[in-house]
Design an enzyme around this catalytic site. Structure first.
Site: not given
Ligand code: G6P
Ligand code: MG
Length: 222
Positions: A8, A10, A45, A48, A117, A119, A171
């Site tokens: 993972d 983040d 996890g 968005r 994510s 990003n 995490d």
């Molecule tokens: C990860 C993070 C989440 C987040 C998700 C989407 O899984 O743990 O907290 O909401 O990614 O991320 P993004 O960057 O696409 O908003």
């Molecule tokens: Mg994470």
């Protein structure tokens, strides 16, 4: 035998989990309520838009889809502002050493990123870690967020490795669940009180060596 490690992003490789929390909290505060650290655990996890739905339900707020999209974009802009200041110095303690060990493992280990994510690639670029992964599965490649196992099953498939031969590093409660539903060994990064379903929990990758981990998997799988 274990032949791939799926990470993972983040909260495992970098501490962007804190940035997500800051940005969501700022949004919630503007809507007139707050989100606790504890509630934030349930967002880790989670995609968005799913996160936004959970937060709005938590605050008892109902909005149109159009307004929700605006808020999600605003949150992402705040988040990206924090991400734009990231450098390789933001890689979490123990990560570089752990990757160094796994690159020298015999038999060799493949690596994949498994993040929901959108990003993720941008962040890997900022911390100069794109070339550390044999496969990158991010929010642009999947349709279902964690706890759905899609992200990890895609990672295993792209590496050409059976799910049972993969170890996941997570995490998030939802991420550990996704790993277990994918049929993989789950290493929780954080607290055993939170990550109760993980096969093994360490406070950070600083507290684990590849050799120790492979021995622990072997013991667990008998
Ligand atoms: C990860 C993070 C989440 C987040 C998700 C989407 O899984 O743990 O907290 O909401 O990614 O991320 P993004 O960057 O696409 O908003
Ligand atoms: Mg994470």
């Amino acid at each position: 035998p274990i032949s791939a490690f799926l990470f993972d992003l983040d909260g495992v490789i970098v501490d962007t989990a804190v940035f997500h929390y800051q940005a969501w909290r700022r949004m919630a505060n503007e809507l007139g309520f707050d989100i606790s650290h504890e509630f934030n655990e349930t967002l880790k996890g989670v995609s968005r838009m799913d996160s936004l739905d959970l937060i709005l339900a938590h605050g008892g707020v109902t909005l149109t889809d159009e307004r929700k999209l605006e808020l999600a974009t605003q949150k992402n802009d705040w988040y990206l502002e924090l991400v734009s200041r990231m450098t390789p110095n933001d890689i979490l303690p123990g990560v570089a050493g752990f990757f160094h060990q796994l690159k020298h493992a015999q038999p060799p280990l493949k690596t994949a990123l498994g993040s929901v994510s959108k990003n993720a690639r941008l962040i890997l670029e900022r911390i100069h870690m794109v070339d550390q992964f044999d496969a990158i599965i991010d929010g642009t490649k999947i349709t279902r967020g964690k706890p759905d196992p899609e992200v990890f099953l895609n990672g295993a498939a792209e590496l050409g490795v059976a799910p049972a031969d993969c170890v996941v590093f997570e995490d998030a409660v939802a991420g550990v669940e996704a790993a277990k539903r994918a049929g993989m060994f789950a290493v929780g990064i954080g607290s055993p009180d939170v990550l109760t379903e993980a096969d093994l929990v360490v406070p950070s990758l600083e507290h684990l060596t590849v050799t120790e981990l492979l021995a622990a998997v072997e013991r667990a799988q008998g």
